[in-house]
Design a protein around this motif. Structure first.
Motif, PDB file in Angstrom:
ATOM      1  N   CYS A  66      -7.776  -4.985  -7.107  1.00  0.00           N
ATOM      2  CA  CYS A  66      -7.630  -3.998  -6.047  1.00  0.00           C
ATOM      3  C   CYS A  66      -8.337  -4.478  -4.795  1.00  0.00           C
ATOM      4  O   CYS A  66      -9.257  -5.290  -4.856  1.00  0.00           O
ATOM      5  CB  CYS A  66      -8.152  -2.635  -6.475  1.00  0.00           C
ATOM      6  N   ALA A  83      -4.957  -0.635  -2.436  1.00  0.00           N
ATOM      7  CA  ALA A  83      -3.814  -1.105  -3.216  1.00  0.00           C
ATOM      8  C   ALA A  83      -4.295  -1.802  -4.479  1.00  0.00           C
ATOM      9  O   ALA A  83      -5.326  -2.479  -4.472  1.00  0.00           O
ATOM     10  CB  ALA A  83      -2.974  -2.063  -2.384  1.00  0.00           C
ATOM     11  N   VAL A  94       0.145   1.427  -4.179  1.00  0.00           N
ATOM     12  CA  VAL A  94      -0.665   1.922  -3.073  1.00  0.00           C
ATOM     13  C   VAL A  94      -1.161   3.292  -3.492  1.00  0.00           C
ATOM     14  O   VAL A  94      -0.374   4.203  -3.750  1.00  0.00           O
ATOM     15  CB  VAL A  94       0.163   1.995  -1.768  1.00  0.00           C
TER      16      VAL A  94
END
Length: 126
Positions: A66, A83, A94
């Motif tokens: 992430c 994200a 997302v």
């Protein structure tokens, strides 16, 4: 000692020595090293054949990465987008965008992602 070395190829003599102590077997670390050497068992780095890329491939289903990236709205407001990417499928999720990310909002997004992943895995298994 030999059984521990064969069943756990990533363990070196010091790890095997520690495990023996936990089991109540007292032996010097140098003795463990000598026994493994006499039995023809190579040091741990030479026994393990798993490369980093092979490890990542084998664990891809469980790995997520992430990060935040910045984007600007039409009005010029800067937003930070959180994200996640699933390594196995290369699917990008997302999870949210905010002008002021906080630790609690990132934690909540990670929890949401975890819940979504578990739900998706359960529906695939059905």
């Amino acid at each position: 000692m030999l059984r521990l070395a064969r069943e756990n190829p990533a363990w070196g003599y010091s790890r095997i020595h520690g495990e023996l102590l936990v089991l109540g077997i007292k032996a010097a670390a140098s003795t463990v090293w000598q026994i493994l050497k006499d039995a023809g068992i190579d040091p741990a780095p030479q026994r393990t054949t798993t490369t980093w890329s092979a490890f990542l491939r084998s664990q891809a289903d469980a790995l997520l990465a992430c990060d935040f990236f910045e984007t600007y709205t039409l009005s010029g407001t800067r937003l930070y987008v959180l994200a996640f990417i699933e390594h196995a499928s290369r699917r990008i999720r997302v999870l949210g965008a905010t002008a002021h990310p906080t630790a609690s909002s990132v934690t909540q997004a990670a929890r949401t992602s975890s819940w979504i992943s578990k739900t998706r895995a359960n529906t695939r298994d059905s």
